[in-house]
Design a protein around this motif. Sequence first.
Motif, PDB file in Angstrom:
ATOM      1  N   ASN A  88      53.784  24.216   7.432  1.00 36.30           N
ATOM      2  CA  ASN A  88      53.122  23.098   8.106  1.00 36.30           C
ATOM      3  C   ASN A  88      51.828  22.701   7.399  1.00 36.30           C
ATOM      4  OD1 ASN A  88      55.171  23.199   9.918  1.00 36.30           O
ATOM      5  ND2 ASN A  88      53.994  24.141  11.559  1.00 36.30           N
ATOM      6  N   ARG A  89      51.105  23.693   6.876  1.00 36.26           N
ATOM      7  CA  ARG A  89      49.874  23.384   6.134  1.00 36.26           C
ATOM      8  C   ARG A  89      50.213  22.617   4.853  1.00 36.26           C
ATOM      9  NH1 ARG A  89      46.246  27.109   8.856  1.00 36.26           N
ATOM     10  NH2 ARG A  89      46.706  26.178  10.871  1.00 36.26           N
TER      11      ARG A  89
ATOM     12  N   ALA B 170      55.290   6.743  12.264  1.00 32.86           N
ATOM     13  CA  ALA B 170      54.083   7.101  13.028  1.00 32.86           C
ATOM     14  C   ALA B 170      54.180   8.528  13.561  1.00 32.86           C
ATOM     15  CB  ALA B 170      53.884   6.126  14.186  1.00 32.86           C
ATOM     16  N   CYS B 171      55.412   8.969  13.877  1.00 30.75           N
ATOM     17  CA  CYS B 171      55.611  10.329  14.403  1.00 30.75           C
ATOM     18  C   CYS B 171      55.136  11.369  13.390  1.00 30.75           C
ATOM     19  CB  CYS B 171      57.077  10.549  14.764  1.00 30.75           C
ATOM     20  SG  CYS B 171      58.278   9.952  13.561  1.00 30.75           S
ATOM     21  N   VAL B 172      55.474  11.117  12.109  1.00 33.11           N
ATOM     22  CA  VAL B 172      55.069  12.035  11.042  1.00 33.11           C
ATOM     23  C   VAL B 172      53.545  11.987  10.874  1.00 33.11           C
ATOM     24  CG1 VAL B 172      55.253  12.541   8.580  1.00 33.11           C
ATOM     25  CG2 VAL B 172      57.266  11.774   9.857  1.00 33.11           C
ATOM     26  N   ALA B 173      53.010  10.764  10.911  1.00 35.08           N
ATOM     27  CA  ALA B 173      51.568  10.586  10.729  1.00 35.08           C
ATOM     28  C   ALA B 173      50.776  11.261  11.836  1.00 35.08           C
ATOM     29  CB  ALA B 173      51.233   9.098  10.699  1.00 35.08           C
ATOM     30  N   ALA B 174      51.315  11.215  13.072  1.00 38.37           N
ATOM     31  CA  ALA B 174      50.584  11.753  14.220  1.00 38.37           C
ATOM     32  C   ALA B 174      50.769  13.258  14.365  1.00 38.37           C
ATOM     33  CB  ALA B 174      51.062  11.065  15.494  1.00 38.37           C
ATOM     34  N   CYS B 175      51.866  13.790  13.846  1.00 35.03           N
ATOM     35  CA  CYS B 175      52.167  15.217  14.023  1.00 35.03           C
ATOM     36  C   CYS B 175      51.156  16.075  13.276  1.00 35.03           C
ATOM     37  CB  CYS B 175      53.568  15.521  13.508  1.00 35.03           C
ATOM     38  SG  CYS B 175      53.959  17.286  13.591  1.00 35.03           S
ATOM     39  N   PRO B 176      50.523  17.029  13.971  1.00 40.62           N
ATOM     40  CA  PRO B 176      49.591  17.921  13.278  1.00 40.62           C
ATOM     41  C   PRO B 176      50.263  18.708  12.150  1.00 40.62           C
ATOM     42  CG  PRO B 176      49.327  18.117  15.652  1.00 40.62           C
ATOM     43  CD  PRO B 176      50.557  17.294  15.415  1.00 40.62           C
ATOM     44  N   ASN B 177      51.591  18.836  12.214  1.00 32.33           N
ATOM     45  CA  ASN B 177      52.320  19.573  11.178  1.00 32.33           C
ATOM     46  C   ASN B 177      53.015  18.644  10.190  1.00 32.33           C
ATOM     47  OD1 ASN B 177      51.710  21.777  12.865  1.00 32.33           O
ATOM     48  ND2 ASN B 177      53.621  21.498  13.978  1.00 32.33           N
ATOM     49  N   MET B 212      66.098  16.515   5.838  1.00 27.24           N
ATOM     50  CA  MET B 212      64.719  16.462   6.331  1.00 27.24           C
ATOM     51  C   MET B 212      63.906  17.616   5.740  1.00 27.24           C
ATOM     52  SD  MET B 212      63.463  16.965  10.278  1.00 27.24           S
ATOM     53  CE  MET B 212      63.842  18.717  10.388  1.00 27.24           C
ATOM     54  N   ASP B 213      64.493  18.824   5.747  1.00 24.91           N
ATOM     55  CA  ASP B 213      63.783  19.993   5.225  1.00 24.91           C
ATOM     56  C   ASP B 213      63.494  19.840   3.731  1.00 24.91           C
ATOM     57  OD1 ASP B 213      63.859  21.074   7.729  1.00 24.91           O
ATOM     58  OD2 ASP B 213      65.476  22.496   7.330  1.00 24.91           O
ATOM     59  N   ALA B 214      64.404  19.180   3.021  1.00 23.27           N
ATOM     60  CA  ALA B 214      64.247  19.026   1.568  1.00 23.27           C
ATOM     61  C   ALA B 214      63.119  18.060   1.202  1.00 23.27           C
ATOM     62  CB  ALA B 214      65.564  18.547   0.950  1.00 23.27           C
ATOM     63  N   GLU B 215      62.678  17.243   2.163  1.00 28.31           N
ATOM     64  CA  GLU B 215      61.659  16.217   1.866  1.00 28.31           C
ATOM     65  C   GLU B 215      60.228  16.716   2.020  1.00 28.31           C
ATOM     66  OE1 GLU B 215      62.164  13.405   0.489  1.00 28.31           O
ATOM     67  OE2 GLU B 215      64.336  13.196   0.687  1.00 28.31           O
ATOM     68  N   GLY B 216      60.061  17.973   2.437  1.00 31.12           N
ATOM     69  CA  GLY B 216      58.702  18.522   2.523  1.00 31.12           C
ATOM     70  C   GLY B 216      57.965  18.208   3.813  1.00 31.12           C
ATOM     71  N   PHE B 217      58.695  17.793   4.872  1.00 33.43           N
ATOM     72  CA  PHE B 217      58.049  17.605   6.170  1.00 33.43           C
ATOM     73  C   PHE B 217      57.796  18.969   6.802  1.00 33.43           C
ATOM     74  CE2 PHE B 217      60.470  13.571   5.697  1.00 33.43           C
ATOM     75  CZ  PHE B 217      59.393  12.702   5.730  1.00 33.43           C
ATOM     76  N   GLY B 218      56.891  19.029   7.770  1.00 34.63           N
ATOM     77  CA  GLY B 218      56.556  20.293   8.428  1.00 34.63           C
ATOM     78  C   GLY B 218      57.563  20.652   9.516  1.00 34.63           C
ATOM     79  N   ASN B 219      57.240  21.722  10.249  1.00 34.80           N
ATOM     80  CA  ASN B 219      58.108  22.188  11.336  1.00 34.80           C
ATOM     81  C   ASN B 219      57.493  21.784  12.675  1.00 34.80           C
ATOM     82  OD1 ASN B 219      59.782  24.113   9.538  1.00 34.80           O
ATOM     83  ND2 ASN B 219      57.674  24.733   9.183  1.00 34.80           N
ATOM     84  N   CYS B 220      58.351  21.388  13.594  1.00 34.00           N
ATOM     85  CA  CYS B 220      57.882  20.961  14.916  1.00 34.00           C
ATOM     86  C   CYS B 220      57.358  22.160  15.704  1.00 34.00           C
ATOM     87  CB  CYS B 220      59.044  20.319  15.670  1.00 34.00           C
ATOM     88  SG  CYS B 220      58.691  19.931  17.374  1.00 34.00           S
ATOM     89  N   THR B 221      56.141  22.044  16.255  1.00 35.47           N
ATOM     90  CA  THR B 221      55.651  23.108  17.143  1.00 35.47           C
ATOM     91  C   THR B 221      55.406  22.569  18.553  1.00 35.47           C
ATOM     92  OG1 THR B 221      53.370  22.772  16.397  1.00 35.47           O
ATOM     93  CG2 THR B 221      54.603  24.485  15.283  1.00 35.47           C
ATOM     94  N   ASN B 222      56.060  21.468  18.870  1.00 32.81           N
ATOM     95  CA  ASN B 222      56.078  20.944  20.234  1.00 32.81           C
ATOM     96  C   ASN B 222      54.700  20.563  20.798  1.00 32.81           C
ATOM     97  OD1 ASN B 222      58.910  21.413  20.184  1.00 32.81           O
ATOM     98  ND2 ASN B 222      58.540  23.535  20.758  1.00 32.81           N
ATOM     99  N   HIS B 223      53.912  19.890  19.966  1.00 35.31           N
ATOM    100  CA  HIS B 223      52.661  19.317  20.477  1.00 35.31           C
ATOM    101  C   HIS B 223      52.964  18.039  21.259  1.00 35.31           C
ATOM    102  CE1 HIS B 223      49.775  21.704  18.116  1.00 35.31           C
ATOM    103  NE2 HIS B 223      50.563  21.572  17.077  1.00 35.31           N
ATOM    104  N   TYR B 224      54.029  17.335  20.848  1.00 35.56           N
ATOM    105  CA  TYR B 224      54.465  16.052  21.430  1.00 35.56           C
ATOM    106  C   TYR B 224      53.525  14.891  21.119  1.00 35.56           C
ATOM    107  CZ  TYR B 224      57.450  19.289  24.033  1.00 35.56           C
ATOM    108  OH  TYR B 224      58.322  20.281  24.377  1.00 35.56           O
TER     109      TYR B 224
END
Lengths: 220, 255
Positions: A88-89, B170-177, B212-224
């Motif tokens: 995530n970082r 926007a979901c990616v931009a807003a997600c802390p991860n 999705m995993d191959a593109e370097g996005f983070g993992n969801c930790t359910n901040h919503y």
Amino acid sequence: MVTWLQTFVRSSVGKKACMAISGLLLVGFLVAHLAGNLTLFLPDDGAAFDAYAQKLHDLGPLLYVAEVGLLALFVVHIAFAAWTTIGNRKARTSRYAVQPDHGERTVASSTMPITGLIVLLFLIVHLIHFRLDERFEQGPFDLVEGTLAGPIAALIYIVGVLALTLHLTHAIGSALQTLGVNHPRWSPLLRRAGVGLALILGLGFLSIPIYALIAWGGSN
Amino acid sequence: MSTNRSLKLTLKVWRQAGPGAPGHFETHELDGLSEHMSFLEMLDVLNEKLVLEGGDPVVFDHDCREGICGSCGVVINGRAHGPDAETATCQLHMRRFKSGETIFIEPWRSEGFPVVRDLMVDRSAFDRIISAGGYVSTNTGSAPDGNAVPIPREDAEQAFDAAACIGCGACVAACPNGAAMLFVSAKVGHLAHLPQGQAERESRVLAMVRAMDAEGFGNCTNHYECSAACPKGISVENIALLNRDYLRASLLERG
């Protein structure tokens, strides 16, 4: 099988499922652990608590099996937590000037890695106190009393349990979502039940060092 | 129509020459802005001023300007698409701001969305995820009869709610991860609720999560945070559905 497992644990959803399942099983352990600990409060000078400890001890090899299982749960939970946190970082190396906040993030959800780390450090101290100390076998209740009578030790327990409580208020509902449990009728209820269970566990575990400070504090 | 209030704003705009180049904030003062302008029109005014002064205009993505194409999107004072709920940047109006205010304007920040220039990011990662399975492989032929395939109302509603995703990021931009789970789950959920999507339901979720995993996005930790930032109000119920479908498909996958 090996290939399947490799693919599964490397996927983002698989990693989180491993973290969620191990976490929920650890919550189960905490419920049992708290139930046992509360025997400390029976007005029998620790006879019930000593008997409980003795019964666990009498399990012999089975106790070791349980301990290895528990250790495995912790290792899996921590390893996957570290793995996903590092990922995530890496997913956002460029920081926002104004930290985004859309109102859904909570103190608990934002501090999961930190509270997890505090709980881990606390767990190490806790194991040194009561698992690795040979005096535990001679008199469990006496060792609990002797250890927690010290205000610094009691304070460490209070901080450890507070971190655990905060961790759990997000953890239980989050684990259910990760495992695919979400329904407009049941999810709000389950999420509140998760926070409720976290608070019950937190207050239950907190009661011990606080009682120790009041009842035993200053006795040595 | 109400009176036309005029606004004076200080903008701190992110400028970046290209992917991987170091970026910085540039400060601009704008005066006499109409409160009826959209946020993008305000940026147009800024760019006109910059061009007249001989400077480089600020690069930003936009197309339909009516909230349905998903092209626009910047982080405004720490909020993807700005302060209004379920509103894309193009439909945000300047009346939401006070005269004298300072506004930070930043691009979506994610390893999955490299900055092209200034406020414009490369969202082709989303296209690659869609190519991995966000479709139904069937010969559609000519338009079928409207009610030939019966779909319960509740399923149609849920499919439509998920299909409302415009892929703005926007979901990616807003997600802390920096996770892309809301987008992917909307695409998975949209087809999972329809009979036409059933044949490839399992292979689709496996392939799309893999992409999705191959593109370097983070993992969801359910901040919503994603759902709160989404201009279409996509529900995190879709993420649970994706998790459910992925776990099931992964366990039952043969070979």
